[in-house]
Motif scaffolding. Structure first.
Motif, PDB file in Angstrom:
ATOM      1  N   ARG A 252       9.875  -1.069   8.173  1.00 34.80           N
ATOM      2  CA  ARG A 252       8.485  -0.718   7.878  1.00 34.80           C
ATOM      3  C   ARG A 252       7.565  -1.699   8.616  1.00 34.80           C
ATOM      4  O   ARG A 252       7.637  -2.903   8.415  1.00 34.80           O
ATOM      5  CB  ARG A 252       8.244  -0.790   6.373  1.00 34.80           C
ATOM      6  CG  ARG A 252       6.789  -0.701   5.944  1.00 34.80           C
ATOM      7  CD  ARG A 252       6.210   0.663   6.193  1.00 34.80           C
ATOM      8  NE  ARG A 252       4.824   0.734   5.703  1.00 34.80           N
ATOM      9  CZ  ARG A 252       4.014   1.754   5.954  1.00 34.80           C
ATOM     10  NH1 ARG A 252       4.446   2.786   6.663  1.00 34.80           N
ATOM     11  NH2 ARG A 252       2.789   1.761   5.493  1.00 34.80           N
ATOM     12  N   ARG A 253       6.700  -1.146   9.475  1.00 32.48           N
ATOM     13  CA  ARG A 253       5.823  -2.004  10.270  1.00 32.48           C
ATOM     14  C   ARG A 253       4.385  -1.885   9.803  1.00 32.48           C
ATOM     15  O   ARG A 253       3.898  -0.790   9.558  1.00 32.48           O
ATOM     16  CB  ARG A 253       5.924  -1.623  11.752  1.00 32.48           C
ATOM     17  CG  ARG A 253       7.306  -1.844  12.346  1.00 32.48           C
ATOM     18  CD  ARG A 253       7.360  -1.385  13.792  1.00 32.48           C
ATOM     19  NE  ARG A 253       6.603  -2.280  14.666  1.00 32.48           N
ATOM     20  CZ  ARG A 253       7.118  -3.376  15.211  1.00 32.48           C
ATOM     21  NH1 ARG A 253       8.370  -3.700  14.986  1.00 32.48           N
ATOM     22  NH2 ARG A 253       6.367  -4.131  15.988  1.00 32.48           N
ATOM     23  N   GLN A 254       3.715  -2.998   9.661  1.00 30.26           N
ATOM     24  CA  GLN A 254       2.276  -3.059   9.440  1.00 30.26           C
ATOM     25  C   GLN A 254       1.772  -4.255  10.226  1.00 30.26           C
ATOM     26  O   GLN A 254       2.493  -5.244  10.388  1.00 30.26           O
ATOM     27  CB  GLN A 254       1.946  -3.239   7.948  1.00 30.26           C
ATOM     28  CG  GLN A 254       2.224  -1.997   7.100  1.00 30.26           C
ATOM     29  CD  GLN A 254       1.168  -0.908   7.240  1.00 30.26           C
ATOM     30  OE1 GLN A 254       0.214  -0.822   6.509  1.00 30.26           O
ATOM     31  NE2 GLN A 254       1.354  -0.037   8.242  1.00 30.26           N
ATOM     32  N   PHE A 255       0.549  -4.197  10.679  1.00 31.60           N
ATOM     33  CA  PHE A 255      -0.041  -5.269  11.481  1.00 31.60           C
ATOM     34  C   PHE A 255       0.832  -5.585  12.711  1.00 31.60           C
ATOM     35  O   PHE A 255       0.981  -6.740  13.107  1.00 31.60           O
ATOM     36  CB  PHE A 255      -0.251  -6.550  10.647  1.00 31.60           C
ATOM     37  CG  PHE A 255      -1.081  -6.332   9.412  1.00 31.60           C
ATOM     38  CD1 PHE A 255      -2.461  -6.200   9.509  1.00 31.60           C
ATOM     39  CD2 PHE A 255      -0.488  -6.216   8.167  1.00 31.60           C
ATOM     40  CE1 PHE A 255      -3.238  -5.985   8.365  1.00 31.60           C
ATOM     41  CE2 PHE A 255      -1.262  -5.992   7.028  1.00 31.60           C
ATOM     42  CZ  PHE A 255      -2.629  -5.878   7.127  1.00 31.60           C
TER      43      PHE A 255
ATOM     44  N   ALA B 131      -0.662   3.437   7.921  1.00 26.59           N
ATOM     45  CA  ALA B 131      -1.837   2.600   7.679  1.00 26.59           C
ATOM     46  C   ALA B 131      -2.013   2.441   6.175  1.00 26.59           C
ATOM     47  O   ALA B 131      -2.731   3.191   5.524  1.00 26.59           O
ATOM     48  CB  ALA B 131      -3.081   3.231   8.303  1.00 26.59           C
ATOM     49  N   GLY B 132      -1.259   1.507   5.614  1.00 24.98           N
ATOM     50  CA  GLY B 132      -1.352   1.208   4.192  1.00 24.98           C
ATOM     51  C   GLY B 132      -2.087  -0.112   4.047  1.00 24.98           C
ATOM     52  O   GLY B 132      -3.321  -0.156   4.102  1.00 24.98           O
ATOM     53  N   SER B 133      -1.318  -1.192   3.912  1.00 23.88           N
ATOM     54  CA  SER B 133      -1.941  -2.520   3.903  1.00 23.88           C
ATOM     55  C   SER B 133      -2.727  -2.729   5.195  1.00 23.88           C
ATOM     56  O   SER B 133      -3.785  -3.343   5.208  1.00 23.88           O
ATOM     57  CB  SER B 133      -0.867  -3.602   3.767  1.00 23.88           C
ATOM     58  OG  SER B 133      -0.385  -3.632   2.438  1.00 23.88           O
ATOM     59  N   ASP B 134      -2.196  -2.202   6.294  1.00 24.99           N
ATOM     60  CA  ASP B 134      -2.847  -2.332   7.602  1.00 24.99           C
ATOM     61  C   ASP B 134      -3.725  -1.104   7.841  1.00 24.99           C
ATOM     62  O   ASP B 134      -3.461  -0.279   8.708  1.00 24.99           O
ATOM     63  CB  ASP B 134      -1.764  -2.440   8.680  1.00 24.99           C
ATOM     64  CG  ASP B 134      -2.345  -2.702  10.070  1.00 24.99           C
ATOM     65  OD1 ASP B 134      -3.560  -2.950  10.166  1.00 24.99           O
ATOM     66  OD2 ASP B 134      -1.568  -2.655  11.033  1.00 24.99           O
TER      67      ASP B 134
END
Lengths: 363, 396
Positions: A252-255, B131-134
């Motif tokens: 899971r990727r964010q930022f 695009a959740g936290s981000d």
């Protein structure tokens, strides 16, 4: 309840591998989603054919002679794979109760059937409004019949025989074995939050075969063995929740990077890992203490159950947090693990019940 | 009269109104943590609107009473304490203020009235699968085509979209700008061709969360709020409001009362749990946290009136409130388990005939516990809130 003849480590590993293989063949997380999550006849037969139900039964009755540690190892796989197979009801509780309290004749006729899976039993020890941890059974045995109410009986829909905890007119504890189609027995089924089916039994003068219980302490010892086996199932569920979460955190990727790169989540996952390992350690020790009849086994059992229940909650709740919104869906496995952990925590003594027992053992 | 005296009097007025006007069937569902229908929410919100309270926090020129944030917060939480349903905030607290703060005169004229009367049920289109936290990573595209935008993309976790008429959505209008700079704030009619809504079944088996798909949906350019590319600013303005009201102290008070009820009604070893020293110290601990949160809220709202940035207080209150609500519902589950609740699922399946062993409301408690995992996730997870505080308050 001494089990000199625990299986050796290699055999235990083989058994765990067998259960895992069966789980792959007969199970998917989709089945947990309901509306009813039960062990089918086909699944039951597959487990029976592999000799899984024979694990804890003495060789003279067609079993493998395994101990609590061996049963706990299978329970761990059941928790890891989130199975509905009523191994606990049959291979653990029914087998231990019949072996300890059954007459020679009963043992000779029934234990081989349990071992080969040709009988499916349910265990009704728990009174409504209790945590099912101790041997207090309000159902009454008089003449040759039992009357009373028993709650949260698992797999009662499919069982042909029930073992019921009761007291006789002198206040002495007994176990009664009753048949599914006995007059006076009514069974109400309800769905648990994890879609398994539990039942409430109402007995109105139901004819029973009586198993004498000379010492209630012996029932307590079997309830304790059950507590350790459920704790072991919870440890398996924790291990699965940790693995699934770790896998998710890597993909899971964010930022612009995997969320597992973030230190705050790394630390949380380390805490989850430690919680699993510490629970596994106390559960394994408790199972060994029961197998070897160690003098401090009561304390070991309560440490194991309280620790596994508390750590299980922490692990499953954290797993949801790390999954974010995805963890809150019925589609995601994590919620199903949380529900199994909660339910195990409510059986054979809650964490609070076991902590209280621990507090009474403090000097 | 002193400020706190005025508030106490107001709180009493709200309580009296709620006592006499909240329909009993709705109150009961809330107190038992049962599932509410759209009509339940709307019926109660219209009663509050008639009283002039639903949008009293709006400026007078748009029909409000210029209530300060503190008064609005006292109002909502007094209601929640007494069994009021959640006041769906999407219209009156989220998009309404965005429209009257950043919208054109024509937009105010068109949207504020029906939003105030709750003739429009709004949904919030922020999160996306990636695009959740981000949130700034959102990819839903809006391409200008004459007088319209053509919107294509996929929103997720959209609360109550199944009931909604309109959605206010963050869309990417400039893919070449820096992530926060290419985003715009668009109002989209959910009945437009190309919109489809798919419910998501939640852990508590309720289907209030949804995915919303946009397949080349034509949206009038008049529905763009403010300037193109400034959507992030409006979204942040809105999220600050969202996090401020997430300090659901009134709900925490209600759940504490319910916990005390369970402890009185549930016994172990023949003794009510509430008499046990271990339980007494546990509820004292929870009460300590609850009372501290109330004080923290009072302090934060006072600072807001002195002109502080609401975003920072909002993050702190959201973290504290989420953890407390989860701790209380966790304690409820422990109490019920200790009393031998067999975790009947009748609240999850209202048609299942189930023998009762637990106190009233027990099965709804499990639903609330499961649902309550969301408090530390939605509106920006606790981890994100802590990052905000670390950076913006502590300067780390």
């Amino acid at each position: 309840m001494k089990h000199e003849a625990n299986l050796d480590a290699e055999v235990r590993r083989l058994f765990a591998a067998t259960v895992e293989k069966l789980a792959k063949q007969h199970h998917s997380i989709e089945r947990c989603r309901g509306p009813r999550f039960e062990c089918s006849d086909e699944e039951w037969s597959a487990f029976a054919e592999q000799g899984v139900f024979a694990l804890g039964i003495d060789p003279e009755y067609g079993g493998l002679g395994g101990g609590i540690s061996d049963l706990a190892a299978v329970m761990r796989q059941i928790g890891y794979n989130l199975l509905a197979v009523p191994f606990f009801e049959n291979a653990v509780m029914a087998a231990l109760l019949v072996n300890r309290f059954g007459s020679a004749d009963l043992k000779e006729s029934l234990l081989p059937q349990i071992a080969e899976g040709s009988v499916r039993m349910a265990v009704a020890l728990r009174d409504p409004g209790t945590v099912g941890a101790d041997a207090n059974h309000r159902a009454q045995f008089a003449g040759d019949t039992i009357s009373g109410v028993k709650d949260q009986v698992m797999d009662a829909e499919n069982a042909s025989k029930f073992l019921v905890g009761a007291h006789d007119v002198d206040g002495k504890m007994v176990l009664g074995m009753i048949e599914r189609d006995s007059p006076g027995l009514s069974v109400q089924h309800y769905r648990l939050p994890d879609n398994r089916i539990a039942s409430r039994l109402t007995l109105d003068s139901v004819v029973a075969t009586i198993l004498a219980v000379p010492d209630p302490g012996d029932i307590q010892a079997i309830l304790d063995a059950g507590a350790v086996c459920l704790a072991s199932e919870t440890v398996g569920a924790m291990a699965a929740a940790n693995r699934i979460t770790l896998d998710y955190a890597k993909v899971r990727r964010q930022f612009g990077r995997p969320i597992g790169d973030f230190q705050v989540l790394q630390h949380r996952m380390v805490d989850m890992f430690i919680a699993e390992r510490r629970s596994r350690a106390v559960v394994d020790e408790a199972a060994a203490a029961l197998d070897n009849s160690l003098s401090d086994r009561t304390m070991a059992v309560s440490v194991a159950k309280a620790q596994a229940d508390k750590s299980g909650r922490f692990v499953a709740e954290s797993a949801i947090q790390i999954h974010g919104g995805m963890g809150l869906t019925d589609e995601c496995a994590i919620g199903h693990y949380l529900k199994r952990i909660l339910l195990n925590g409510s059986r054979h003594g809650t964490a609070a019940w076991h902590l209280n027992r621990l507090s009474l053992l403090q000097r | 009269m002193s400020r706190s005296g005025e508030l106490a009097e107001f709180r009493k007025e709200v309580a009296d109104f709620c006592e006499s006007r909240l329909p009993e069937d709705i109150r009961r569902k809330v107190l038992l943590n049962q599932h509410l229908e759209k009509g339940d929410f709307v019926r109660w919100m219209r009663i509050l609107h008639e009283k002039g309270w639903l949008i009293a926090h709006w400026p007078e020129e748009y029909g409000g009473k210029d209530w300060p944030r503190l008064k609005r917060w006292v109002f909502e939480n007094e209601l929640y304490r007494l069994g009021s349903p959640w006041l769906a905030p999407f219209g009156v607290t989220y998009v309404g203020p965005v429209i009257y703060t950043f919208g054109t005169e024509a937009q105010k004229k068109r949207w504020l009235g029906p939003t105030a009367r709750h003739d429009i049920w709004w949904a919030q289109g922020y999160s996306e699968p990636n695009a959740g936290s981000d949130l700034a990573n959102l990819q839903t595209r809006a391409v200008r085509d004459g007088d319209h935008y053509i919107v294509t993309g996929h929103k997720i976790w959209t609360s109550m979209a199944q009931w909604a008429d309109m959605i206010f959505a963050l869309v990417r209008t400039d893919p070449d700008a820096k992530p926060q700079h290419g985003i715009s704030f668009l109002l989209i009619d959910l009945k437009s061709p190309g919109v489809s809504i798919r419910p998501i079944k939640s852990i508590n088996l309720v289907e209030d969360l949804n995915e919303v798909f946009f397949d080349a949906v034509r949206v009038p350019a008049d529905n763009l709020i403010g300037e193109e590319g400034r959507g992030w600013t409006y979204a942040k303005f809105l999220l600050d409001n969202e996090r401020l009201i997430s300090a659901e102290v009134g709900k925490a008070q209600r759940l504490m009362e319910q916990l005390r009820f369970f402890l009185r009604e549930t016994s172990a070893g023949g003794r009510p749990l509430i008499e046990m020293p271990s339980w007494r110290s546990r509820i004292a601990e929870l009460d300590l946290r609850l009372r501290s949160l109330v004080s923290l809220c009072n302090a934060m709202f006072a600072e807001l009136e002195a002109g502080d940035d609401p975003g920072l207080s909002a993050s702190m209150l959201k973290i504290e409130s989420a953890e407390l609500l989860q701790a209380i519902s966790g304690a409820q589950i422990d109490a019920l388990s200790e009393g031998g609740l067999s975790y009947q699922a009748e609240a999850l399946d209202p048609d299942s005939p189930v023998p009762h062993v637990a106190p009233e409301g027990a099965s709804g408690a499990l639903g609330e516990y499961l649902h309550g995992r969301v408090y530390s996730i939605w509106g920006g997870s606790s981890e994100i809130q802590k990052n905000i505080i670390a950076k913006a308050v502590l300067g780390l």
